[in-house]
Design a protein around this motif. Structure first.
Motif, PDB file in Angstrom:
ATOM      1  N   PHE A 139     -15.508  17.089  58.257  1.00  0.00           N
ATOM      2  CA  PHE A 139     -15.015  16.492  57.022  1.00  0.00           C
ATOM      3  C   PHE A 139     -15.807  17.000  55.826  1.00  0.00           C
ATOM      4  CE2 PHE A 139     -12.646  12.389  58.420  1.00  0.00           C
ATOM      5  CZ  PHE A 139     -11.982  13.103  59.405  1.00  0.00           C
ATOM      6  N   ALA A 140     -17.115  17.166  56.012  1.00  0.00           N
ATOM      7  CA  ALA A 140     -17.939  17.691  54.920  1.00  0.00           C
ATOM      8  C   ALA A 140     -17.512  19.108  54.563  1.00  0.00           C
ATOM      9  CB  ALA A 140     -19.414  17.661  55.314  1.00  0.00           C
ATOM     10  N   ARG A 141     -17.173  19.903  55.571  1.00  0.00           N
ATOM     11  CA  ARG A 141     -16.709  21.262  55.307  1.00  0.00           C
ATOM     12  C   ARG A 141     -15.393  21.245  54.540  1.00  0.00           C
ATOM     13  NH1 ARG A 141     -17.497  23.050  60.028  1.00  0.00           N
ATOM     14  NH2 ARG A 141     -15.408  23.001  60.931  1.00  0.00           N
ATOM     15  N   ALA A 142     -14.489  20.341  54.913  1.00  0.00           N
ATOM     16  CA  ALA A 142     -13.218  20.230  54.195  1.00  0.00           C
ATOM     17  C   ALA A 142     -13.460  19.837  52.736  1.00  0.00           C
ATOM     18  CB  ALA A 142     -12.317  19.196  54.876  1.00  0.00           C
ATOM     19  N   SER A 143     -14.411  18.938  52.504  1.00  0.00           N
ATOM     20  CA  SER A 143     -14.718  18.531  51.132  1.00  0.00           C
ATOM     21  C   SER A 143     -15.291  19.685  50.327  1.00  0.00           C
ATOM     22  CB  SER A 143     -15.698  17.355  51.138  1.00  0.00           C
ATOM     23  OG  SER A 143     -15.062  16.166  51.569  1.00  0.00           O
ATOM     24  N   ARG A 144     -16.115  20.516  50.978  1.00  0.00           N
ATOM     25  CA  ARG A 144     -16.662  21.677  50.264  1.00  0.00           C
ATOM     26  C   ARG A 144     -15.554  22.651  49.890  1.00  0.00           C
ATOM     27  NH1 ARG A 144     -20.815  21.101  54.158  1.00  0.00           N
ATOM     28  NH2 ARG A 144     -19.959  22.791  55.444  1.00  0.00           N
ATOM     29  N   HIS A 145     -14.588  22.855  50.800  1.00  0.00           N
ATOM     30  CA  HIS A 145     -13.457  23.730  50.484  1.00  0.00           C
ATOM     31  C   HIS A 145     -12.669  23.173  49.292  1.00  0.00           C
ATOM     32  CE1 HIS A 145     -14.389  26.088  53.858  1.00  0.00           C
ATOM     33  NE2 HIS A 145     -13.717  25.437  54.791  1.00  0.00           N
ATOM     34  N   ALA A 146     -12.449  21.851  49.285  1.00  0.00           N
ATOM     35  CA  ALA A 146     -11.722  21.227  48.179  1.00  0.00           C
ATOM     36  C   ALA A 146     -12.491  21.375  46.874  1.00  0.00           C
ATOM     37  CB  ALA A 146     -11.471  19.749  48.485  1.00  0.00           C
TER      38      ALA A 146
ATOM     39  N   GLU B  69     -16.640   8.174  54.034  1.00  0.00           N
ATOM     40  CA  GLU B  69     -15.935   7.002  53.498  1.00  0.00           C
ATOM     41  C   GLU B  69     -15.275   7.331  52.164  1.00  0.00           C
ATOM     42  OE1 GLU B  69     -18.820   3.927  53.236  1.00  0.00           O
ATOM     43  OE2 GLU B  69     -19.286   3.979  55.372  1.00  0.00           O
ATOM     44  N   THR B  70     -15.992   8.068  51.309  1.00  0.00           N
ATOM     45  CA  THR B  70     -15.447   8.439  50.006  1.00  0.00           C
ATOM     46  C   THR B  70     -14.217   9.316  50.158  1.00  0.00           C
ATOM     47  OG1 THR B  70     -17.644   8.287  48.997  1.00  0.00           O
ATOM     48  CG2 THR B  70     -15.992   9.556  47.810  1.00  0.00           C
ATOM     49  N   LEU B  71     -14.276  10.277  51.085  1.00  0.00           N
ATOM     50  CA  LEU B  71     -13.134  11.150  51.324  1.00  0.00           C
ATOM     51  C   LEU B  71     -11.938  10.357  51.848  1.00  0.00           C
ATOM     52  CD1 LEU B  71     -11.696  13.859  51.719  1.00  0.00           C
ATOM     53  CD2 LEU B  71     -12.913  14.108  53.896  1.00  0.00           C
ATOM     54  N   LEU B  72     -12.153   9.498  52.834  1.00  0.00           N
ATOM     55  CA  LEU B  72     -11.049   8.730  53.411  1.00  0.00           C
ATOM     56  C   LEU B  72     -10.479   7.741  52.398  1.00  0.00           C
ATOM     57  CD1 LEU B  72     -12.470   8.079  56.988  1.00  0.00           C
ATOM     58  CD2 LEU B  72     -10.671   9.685  56.330  1.00  0.00           C
ATOM     59  N   LEU B  73     -11.340   7.159  51.580  1.00  0.00           N
ATOM     60  CA  LEU B  73     -10.860   6.248  50.535  1.00  0.00           C
ATOM     61  C   LEU B  73      -9.981   7.006  49.545  1.00  0.00           C
ATOM     62  CD1 LEU B  73     -11.101   3.312  49.528  1.00  0.00           C
ATOM     63  CD2 LEU B  73     -13.062   4.042  48.160  1.00  0.00           C
ATOM     64  N   ALA B  74     -10.391   8.214  49.183  1.00  0.00           N
ATOM     65  CA  ALA B  74      -9.586   9.021  48.267  1.00  0.00           C
ATOM     66  C   ALA B  74      -8.243   9.379  48.891  1.00  0.00           C
ATOM     67  CB  ALA B  74     -10.360  10.286  47.884  1.00  0.00           C
ATOM     68  N   LEU B  75      -8.252   9.772  50.171  1.00  0.00           N
ATOM     69  CA  LEU B  75      -7.000  10.113  50.845  1.00  0.00           C
ATOM     70  C   LEU B  75      -6.075   8.909  50.944  1.00  0.00           C
ATOM     71  CD1 LEU B  75      -8.358  12.390  53.719  1.00  0.00           C
ATOM     72  CD2 LEU B  75      -7.057  13.110  51.701  1.00  0.00           C
ATOM     73  N   SER B  76      -6.647   7.726  51.162  1.00  0.00           N
ATOM     74  CA  SER B  76      -5.824   6.520  51.260  1.00  0.00           C
ATOM     75  C   SER B  76      -5.109   6.204  49.951  1.00  0.00           C
ATOM     76  CB  SER B  76      -6.681   5.323  51.690  1.00  0.00           C
ATOM     77  OG  SER B  76      -7.494   4.860  50.628  1.00  0.00           O
ATOM     78  N   ARG B  77      -5.637   6.750  48.860  1.00  0.00           N
ATOM     79  CA  ARG B  77      -5.041   6.523  47.535  1.00  0.00           C
ATOM     80  C   ARG B  77      -4.200   7.700  47.072  1.00  0.00           C
ATOM     81  NH1 ARG B  77     -10.668   4.185  44.817  1.00  0.00           N
ATOM     82  NH2 ARG B  77     -10.550   2.091  45.715  1.00  0.00           N
ATOM     83  N   GLY B  78      -4.001   8.689  47.966  1.00  0.00           N
ATOM     84  CA  GLY B  78      -3.191   9.840  47.606  1.00  0.00           C
ATOM     85  C   GLY B  78      -3.869  10.764  46.621  1.00  0.00           C
ATOM     86  N   ALA B  79      -5.187  10.900  46.707  1.00  0.00           N
ATOM     87  CA  ALA B  79      -5.932  11.697  45.746  1.00  0.00           C
ATOM     88  C   ALA B  79      -5.626  13.178  45.885  1.00  0.00           C
ATOM     89  CB  ALA B  79      -7.432  11.455  45.922  1.00  0.00           C
ATOM     90  N   GLY B  80      -5.883  13.918  44.816  1.00  0.00           N
ATOM     91  CA  GLY B  80      -5.774  15.362  44.840  1.00  0.00           C
ATOM     92  C   GLY B  80      -7.118  15.996  45.177  1.00  0.00           C
ATOM     93  N   LEU B  81      -7.297  17.236  44.756  1.00  0.00           N
ATOM     94  CA  LEU B  81      -8.514  17.971  45.100  1.00  0.00           C
ATOM     95  C   LEU B  81      -9.795  17.294  44.621  1.00  0.00           C
ATOM     96  CD1 LEU B  81      -7.510  21.714  44.603  1.00  0.00           C
ATOM     97  CD2 LEU B  81      -8.104  20.570  46.739  1.00  0.00           C
ATOM     98  N   PRO B  82      -9.841  16.737  43.408  1.00  0.00           N
ATOM     99  CA  PRO B  82     -11.101  16.094  42.995  1.00  0.00           C
ATOM    100  C   PRO B  82     -11.516  14.974  43.939  1.00  0.00           C
ATOM    101  CG  PRO B  82      -9.703  16.459  41.091  1.00  0.00           C
ATOM    102  CD  PRO B  82      -8.868  16.775  42.296  1.00  0.00           C
ATOM    103  N   GLY B  83     -10.550  14.183  44.402  1.00  0.00           N
ATOM    104  CA  GLY B  83     -10.877  13.124  45.343  1.00  0.00           C
ATOM    105  C   GLY B  83     -11.262  13.667  46.705  1.00  0.00           C
ATOM    106  N   MET B  84     -10.586  14.716  47.157  1.00  0.00           N
ATOM    107  CA  MET B  84     -10.891  15.308  48.450  1.00  0.00           C
ATOM    108  C   MET B  84     -12.257  15.995  48.448  1.00  0.00           C
ATOM    109  SD  MET B  84      -7.147  16.865  49.404  1.00  0.00           S
ATOM    110  CE  MET B  84      -7.761  17.660  50.882  1.00  0.00           C
ATOM    111  N   ALA B  85     -12.715  16.418  47.273  1.00  0.00           N
ATOM    112  CA  ALA B  85     -14.043  17.019  47.175  1.00  0.00           C
ATOM    113  C   ALA B  85     -15.143  15.996  47.392  1.00  0.00           C
ATOM    114  CB  ALA B  85     -14.208  17.694  45.813  1.00  0.00           C
TER     115      ALA B  85
END
Length: 336
Positions: free
Chosen positions: A226-233, A139-155
């Motif tokens: 999604f967790a793996r993508a967040s770790r990469h970010a 949810e945190t990742l998708l919420l960040a993406l919905s707001r156009g977040a950069g790497l800190p949000g994607m993490a």
């Protein structure tokens, strides 16, 4: 006729099959520690597992926001559970007011973390465990993406972080919400239910109730991927933070205009975001940062002034350097 006693929540003894057991089994944490305990299913399984893993070394901290009528009932429930477990409980009341440029949700979260850190320090505790799980992370990742977040949000959410002088740990980030709630239901454990969690007027709740079920159907392994993508970010962001810290150190810890101008624009932005966050606990919107970068590029004469709103303060030019000032620091900066 005597009054009927209030039924007490039922803690399992021992909590056989508690999904949080495995998450805590390999952790070596400084003791004693606290569990941030709301009374909900997630923090309940965490409290039960922690009390079993470190007997006599676990406290509970309940933050009373006072934002809804049921808040007093939540507190009473937490007191009853902690009494039944023999776990010391602290209750901290907060009244979060959002500052200019800060959302009410951010204000409530900041107030909660501040209250948890103070309560833990006051009790001589070394760490605070938080009950966020795998679905919260998505949810945190998708919420960040919905707001156009950069790497800190994607993490998304870090498993371990420090805030207000306290270590916070999220040991349940690999556990799906369903496993937690199924176990609680099977054991017949009483937990509180926040009525606002079903209100889809909130973006996070729309993600939870509308989007996650669709993801489950289309991509059953989405939590892991999604967790793996967040770790990469998070890894990429850590690298960028290191580069920014080195660039800033070469400028003496304060952004120097001439030194900034010789860096690529992306590296300037990276340094300025780092400087604002680490030195001034401030952040800039994408538009504000672009404006600041444009002003730095155009700053070719001594008379060129810079004064740009950033969060609750302003970035100004002071000679050959940039400075961040809050309006209450010596009046309105930039005015003669």
């Amino acid at each position: 006729m005597a009054a009927t006693p209030t039924p007490r929540p039922k803690p399992p003894d021992p909590p056989a099959g508690n999904p949080a057991r495995v998450a805590l089994a390999g952790l070596q944490l400084p003791l004693p520690l606290a569990v941030a305990y709301s009374g909900g299913a997630d923090s309940t399984v965490l409290l039960l597992a922690a009390a079993e893993r470190w007997p006599g070394q676990v406290h509970a901290i309940h933050v009373h926001h006072g934002l809804q009528a049921a808040a007093d009932d939540f507190e009473a429930h937490c007191r009853a559970v902690c009494e039944s477990l023999g776990v010391p409980l602290q209750v901290r009341r907060v009244a979060a007011r959002n500052a200019p440029g800060e959302s009410p949700e951010d204000a409530a979260r900041n107030a909660r973390y501040g209250a948890l850190a103070r309560a833990a320090r006051d009790a001589g505790l070394q760490a605070v465990l938080l009950g966020q799980h795998a679905d919260d992370q998505v949810e945190t990742l998708l919420l960040a993406l919905s707001r156009g977040a950069g790497l800190p949000g994607m993490a998304a959410m870090a498993p371990v972080f420090q805030r207000d002088g306290m270590v916070f740990v999220r040991p349940l980030l690999a556990l799906p919400a369903k496993g937690i709630r199924d176990w609680v239901a099977e054991q017949g454990i009483a937990v509180v239910e926040d009525p606002t969690n079903s209100d889809i007027a909130f973006t996070r709740n729309r993600i939870r109730h509308l989007l996650l079920p669709a993801l489950e159907d289309a991509f059953p392994q989405y939590r892991e991927t999604f967790a793996r993508a967040s770790r990469h970010a998070a890894q990429a962001q850590e690298l960028l933070e290191g580069v920014a810290a080195e660039d800033l150190a070469r400028m003496g810890g304060v952004p120097a205009i001439t030194a900034l101008q010789v860096l690529p624009r992306a590296r300037q932005a990276n340094l300025l975001r780092h400087w604002l966050r680490v030195t001034h606990a401030a952040s800039a919107s994408a538009a504000q940062l672009e404006e600041l970068l444009d002003q730095v590029a155009d700053c070719r004469t001594r008379g060129h002034q810079i004064r740009i709103k950033m969060g609750a303060g302003f970035v100004e030019r002071q000679g050959e350097r940039l400075d961040f000032r809050h309006p209450r620091e010596g009046g309105d900066p930039g005015r003669p």
